[in-house]
Design an enzyme around this catalytic site. Structure first.
Site, PDB file in Angstrom:
ATOM      1  N   ASP A  28      21.742  16.700  51.900  1.00  0.00           N
ATOM      2  CA  ASP A  28      20.412  16.100  51.928  1.00  0.00           C
ATOM      3  C   ASP A  28      19.576  16.757  50.819  1.00  0.00           C
ATOM      4  O   ASP A  28      19.958  17.785  50.232  1.00  0.00           O
ATOM      5  CB  ASP A  28      19.760  16.248  53.310  1.00  0.00           C
ATOM      6  CG  ASP A  28      18.691  15.167  53.543  1.00  0.00           C
ATOM      7  OD1 ASP A  28      18.205  14.592  52.552  1.00  0.00           O
ATOM      8  OD2 ASP A  28      18.345  14.915  54.701  1.00  0.00           O
TER       9      ASP A  28
HETATM   10  C1  BGC Z   1      15.899  12.652  53.805  1.00  0.00           C
HETATM   11  C2  BGC Z   1      17.108  11.793  53.570  1.00  0.00           C
HETATM   12  C3  BGC Z   1      16.937  10.987  52.304  1.00  0.00           C
HETATM   13  C4  BGC Z   1      16.670  11.936  51.149  1.00  0.00           C
HETATM   14  C5  BGC Z   1      16.527  11.234  49.808  1.00  0.00           C
HETATM   15  C6  BGC Z   1      15.514  13.459  52.564  1.00  0.00           C
HETATM   16  O1  BGC Z   1      14.291  14.095  52.735  1.00  0.00           O
HETATM   17  O2  BGC Z   1      16.158  13.523  54.887  1.00  0.00           O
HETATM   18  O3  BGC Z   1      17.336  10.959  54.670  1.00  0.00           O
HETATM   19  O4  BGC Z   1      18.078  10.217  52.059  1.00  0.00           O
HETATM   20  O5  BGC Z   1      15.485  12.644  51.413  1.00  0.00           O
HETATM   21  O6  BGC Z   1      15.396  10.490  49.730  1.00  0.00           O
END
Ligand code: BGC
Length: 755
Positions: A299
Site C-alpha cells: 500500500d
Molecule cells: C489506500 C489504498 C490505495 C492507495 C493508492 C492508500 O492510501 O489505502 O487503498 O490503493 O492509497 O491510492
C-alpha cells in the site's frame, strides 16, 4: 533454488512437456496454441530479463506517482521523474495525468531507458471513473452481481480511455465495524456475499485483458485491514488465525480463483507482523496454498512505514523483510529502489528471487500487450466521447435505484402519490454539495454531471403540475443555521409531503475518517425533528457511505430510505423510488447497529455458553438490546412477500450428494416486486464454536401481484465445510439447520443430516 523459482522452473518444464505431448497426439489444437503462446511469453520474458542490470530489475518493482499537486513530505519530492525513467528505475506509476504526461513518460521509457521496457499506469477506480456509481457498499446492497460487474466494466472503459491500465480495486476487506470508514469501499460484513461481489468486480475490470478497454485489477488489502482495533484507521488488529480463515480470506481466495492480476498488502499487522512483511500471509497462504502467480504490491508508502511499526530499525531492513516475505512492488515507499540492489550485492537476497518478482511484472506488461504496443492505451483522441455515454448514465441510474434500501414505510407513505400530491418540499443539505452523491474515491467524476434530488424530481415530474419547494435547512458544511431552518419549516408547512435528505457528509466517508460515534450529527436530527413537528408526512432519505445511528428518526419518521452516496444519476434513481417508478429491492449488506457500543456487530454471531434470552445470565447489555437497528439482509419493498412450505429433496446426504432446499414465495401485495431470497446454513455441532448461521446462497426473483414461485437452492458437502480444530477445511457428519428467508433475522427453518 527457492520455492518460487522452483515453482517457476517446474511450471516451464511442465509447459514444454505439455506442448510436446499435445503435438504427439495431434489432438487439442486450441490447447496447443495457448501452451505455445505461454512458452513464447516465457522465452520473451527470459530474454528481456537476461539483458537487465540489477538496478533496472529493481526499477520494475518501483511504483511512483505523477507529479504531486501540493507540497509533499513523501520522498518522491527529491526525485526527478524523467531522469528516473531514463535510468530504468521506475516500473509503474500511480495517478499520472494529464494524458500527455503518460505519453511523455512512456516515450522516455521505451526510447531512452536501457531496455525500453514500457511503464504501467495505475489508479484507484473505486465506484466509477467519470460516470460515478453508488459507493461500493451501496452497490453491494443491490445483491445484483451482473450489474455490479457491469459497473466495473464501464469504469474500465472510461478509465482506459485516458490510459489507465492497472486499477487498485476492488477492496474486498470484510468488516463488522462501521467506525472504520472504509466499509464504504467494500461489500460489507459477509464473506460469502463479499466473495461473489469480488469475483463480479474483478471480471468487470479485467474482462479480456487483450482488449484496451479492460484493466488489471488489484484485490486489497491483504489481509485483515477491515479489522483495525476500535475501528480506527491504520490501527493494530487483534484477530486470530481462525477469524482470518473464516471471514477475511474467502474473498481473496475467490479473487484469485477468477485470476485477479494483483493483490495489495495491508497497512495493518496480522498476528504481530506488519502486512507487507507477513510471510505467513504472503508466502504460506498466498503462494504455497493458493499458488497465486500474480503481483503483490504494497500500500501507499507502507514499506517505509514498517519502521514505524517498530519491527525493524531501518529502511534497509524493511526492504529485506518485505521482499523476503513476498511484497513485490513498492508503491511510493522508495524503499526497494534505495536498498534492494545493495541487499542483493551483499548476498542477503538472492538474485533469483528478484528475477521471479521482475518476471511477474514483465508478464503483466506483456499480458497488457505493452511490449508490442506501448502506446496502445493512449490512442483515444477524444475521451469525452467515451465518458458519460447514455447507456453508462442509464446504468448509473439503474444500479443506484437497485442499491437503495427501504428501511421503514409506515402507513404506505411511499411511494408518493402523484394524483393526490400538489406540493413536495425537498428539505436538507444534500443538494448543496453534489459531492454527497459522488463521495470520496470518485476518480474523475464531476459535480456538474450529478443529478441532485430536486433535479431528479423535476425530471420525473415534467408532465405533472406538482410544485417542488427546496430548502437546505442547514449550511453547506452541515452546521445549523436558524434562518435556513425557519425557511425550511415554512416550506414543510406548505407541502403535502416532505422529502428530508440527511447525510454524514461526503468528507466523512473514505480513507482516514474513522468515527468514535456513528450518531447522525445533531443539527440534522434537529432539522428533521422540527420538520416532522409541522408535517407528519415526512420521508427521510439518508446519504451515507456507512451504517449510521438514528434512533429518533427510526422511531418517529414514518418512511426511511437508505440511498447511500448514489453516484452521478443518484437524483433520478431516487425520484424513481420516491414516485414508485421503481419498487425498492435493496438489502443491507452490513448490519446497522442501534448504538456505537454494539460495534463490532454482525449477523455472524456465534453460539455462546449463555445464549441470548435463555435464562437469567445470558449474554446481553443492561442498557440496550442485543438486536441491531436493521439486520444484515434487511430491506423492504412497496409490496409484501410471504414465504411458505420450506422443503428438502432429502433429509440425509452423504459425500457426493446434492440436496435441493426449496421454498415458495408469494407476492401478497398490490405491486410487482423483486425479492432477494437468502439461504443461511447453521451447523448443529462442530469441533469449534461456529456462527448460528452463515449465508450460503441467494437468488433474486421478480413476482407479479398474487404470483407464487418456488425457489430452489442446491446444497452439497462443500457448503458445510469449515476450519476445524486441526485447521482443516472439512465438514463433520451431523445435523445442519437450513434457514431461508427475507433477511438474516426473518426466515423459515428445516434440518437435514450429513452422513
Ligand atoms: C489506500 C489504498 C490505495 C492507495 C493508492 C492508500 O492510501 O489505502 O487503498 O490503493 O492509497 O491510492
Amino acid at each position: 533454488m527457492n520455492l518460487t523459482s522452483r515453482l517457476y522452473f517446474n511450471f516451464r518444464v511442465t509447459a514444454m512437456l505439455t506442448v510436446i505431448l499435445i503435438l504427439l497426439s495431434c489432438n487439442g489444437k486450441k490447447r496447443y496454441e495457448s501452451e505455445k503462446k505461454l512458452t513464447s511469453v516465457t522465452l520473451k520474458i527470459d530474454s528481456i530479463l537476461n539483458k537487465m542490470t540489477l538496478i533496472e530489475k529493481v526499477g520494475q518493482l518501483n511504483m511512483l506517482r505523477g507529479k504531486p499537486t501540493t507540497p509533499t513530505n513523501f520522498k518522491d519530492a527529491k526525485y526527478n521523474l524523467e531522469e528516473e525513467i531514463k535510468k530504468g528505475r521506475v516500473g509503474s506509476f500511480l495517478n499520472v495525468h494529464p494524458m500527455e504526461d503518460k505519453i511523455k513518460y512512456q516515450k522516455i521509457a521505451v526510447e531512452e531507458s536501457p531496455n525500453g521496457i514500457p511503464l504501467l499506469f495505475g489508479i484507484d477506480i473505486i465506484h466509477g471513473f467519470r460516470t460515478n456509481f453508488p459507493v461500493p457498499l451501496g452497490e453491494a446492497a443491490s445483491w445484483n452481481l451482473e450489474l455490479i460487474e457491469k459497473s466495473a466494466k464501464i469504469a474500465s472503459t472510461e478509465g482506459t480511455a485516458v490510459g489507465f491500465m492497472w486499477n487498485m480495486a476492488p477492496m474486498v476487506d470484510i468488516s463488522f465495524d462501521a467506525r472504520w470508514e472504509r466499509v464504504m469501499e467494500g461489500a460489507g460484513e459477509d464473506p460469502y456475499l463479499g466473495s461473489r461481489i469480488a469475483e463480479a468486480r474483478i471480471k468487470g475490470f479485467q474482462g479480456d485483458l487483450s482488449s484496451t478497454e479492460t484493466m488489471l485489477a488489484c484485490a486489497k488489502h491483504f489481509a485483515g485491514y477491515g479489522q483495525v482495533m476500535a475501528g480506527r484507521d491504520y490501527n493494530q488488529t487483534t484477530i486470530s488465525k481462525r477469524f482470518l480463515h473464516d471471514y477475511i480470506l474467502p474473498p481473496f481466495q475467490a479473487s484469485i480463483d477468477v485470476d485477479v492480476a494483483s493483490l495489495m498488502s495491508a497497512f495493518t499487522d496480522f498476528d504481530g507482523v506488519p502486512g507487507n512483511m507477513n510471510s505467513y500471509l504472503l508466502k504460506d497462504i498466498l503462494r504455497e496454498r493458493w499458488d497465486f502467480e500474480g503481483i503483490v504490491i504494497s500500500d501507499f508508502n507502507s514499506l517505509e512505514e514498517i519502521v514505524n511499526w517498530g519491527t525493524v530499525d531501518s529502511e534497509e531492513k524493511a526492504a529485506f523483510k518485505a521482499f523476503e516475505a513476498g511484497t513485490e512492488v513498492d508503491m511510493m515507499g522508495l524503499v526497494y529502489i534505495e536498498n534492494l540492489e545493495k541487499l542483493i550485492q551483499d548476498g542477503k537476497i538472492k538474485e533469483s528471487s528478484l528475477n521471479t518478482a521482475v518476471k511477474r511484472v514483465l508478464k503483466m506488461k506483456m499480458d497488457m500487450g505493452l511490449f508490442d504496443g506501448p502506446y496502445r492505451y493512449f490512442k483515444i483522441k477524444d475521451p469525452e466521447k467515451i465518458w458519460l455515454q447514455p447507456q453508462f448514465l442509464e446504468h448509473s441510474r439503474n444500479i443506484a435505484r437497485k442499491s437503495m434500501v427501504l428501511l421503514k414505510n409506515d402507513s404506505q407513505l411511499l411511494p408518493i402519490s402523484t394524483n393526490k400530491t400538489k406540493t413536495i418540499a425537498v428539505i436538507g443539505p444534500v443538494d448543496e454539495d453534489k459531492r454527497n452523491f459522488m463521495a470520496t474515491w470518485s476518480a474523475w467524476g464531476k459535480e456538474e454531471n450529478v443529478v441532485g434530488v430536486v433535479d431528479g424530481l423535476k425530471n420525473a415530474l415534467k408532465e405533472e403540475t406538482i410544485e417542488i419547494l427546496y430548502e437546505p435547512g442547514l449550511n453547506k458544511d452541515l452546521s445549523a443555521n436558524p434562518e435556513l431552518l425557519n425557511r425550511a419549516i415554512k416550506a414543510a408547512k406548505k407541502a403535502d409531503v416532505v422529502v428530508c435528505t440527511l447525510t454524514e457528509g461526503w468528507r466523512n466517508s473514505g480513507e482516514n475518517t474513522s468515527l468514535s460515534d456513528l450518531n447522525m450529527p445533531e443539527p440534522q436530527v434537529d432539522l428533521i425533528r422540527k420538520i416532522h413537528e409541522v408535517n407528519q408526512s415526512t420521508i427521510c432519505v439518508l446519504f451515507n457511505g456507512r451504517p449510521m445511528i438514528f434512533p429518533w428518526i427510526s422511531e418517529n419518521i414514518p418512511a426511511i430510505l437508505e440511498a447511500w452516496m448514489p453516484g452521478t444519476k443518484g437524483g433520478d434513481a431516487l425520484a424513481d423510488i420516491l414516485l414508485g417508478k421503481y419498487n425498492p429491492s435493496g438489502k443491507l449488506p452490513i448490519t446497522f447497529p442501534r448504538n456505537t457500543g454494539q460495534i463490532p456487530i454482525s449477523y455472524l454471531q456465534k453460539k455462546t455458553g449463555r445464549p441470548y434470552k435463555t435464562g437469567k445470565n445470558w449474554t446481553r447489555y443492561l442498557d440496550a438490546p442485543n438486536e441491531p437497528a436493521y439486520a444484515f439482509g434487511y430491506g423492504l419493498s412497496y409490496t409484501t412477500f410471504e414465504y411458505s412450505d420450506i422443503r428438502l429433496s432429502t433429509e440425509n446426504i452423504s459425500e457426493n450428494d446434492t440436496l435441493t432446499a426449496s421454498i415458495n414465495i408469494k407476492n401478497t401485495g398490490q405491486l410487482a416486486g423483486v425479492e432477494t431470497v437468502q439461504l443461511y446454513i447453521g451447523d448443529a455441532v462442530a469441533t469449534v464454536t461456529r456462527p448460528i448461521k452463515e449465508l450460503k446462497g441467494f437468488q433474486q426473483v421478480s413476482l407479479e401481484p398474487g404470483e407464487t414461485k418456488s425457489i430452489d437452492f442446491k446444497i452439497t458437502k462443500e457448503h458445510l465445510k469449515y476450519w476445524n480444530t486441526e485447521m482443516k477445511y472439512e465438514a463433520d457428519p451431523g445435523t445442519f439447520i437450513i434457514h431461508i428467508g427475507t433477511n438474516s433475522d426473518d426466515f423459515k427453518k428445516t434440518i437435514f443430516k450429513l452422513q
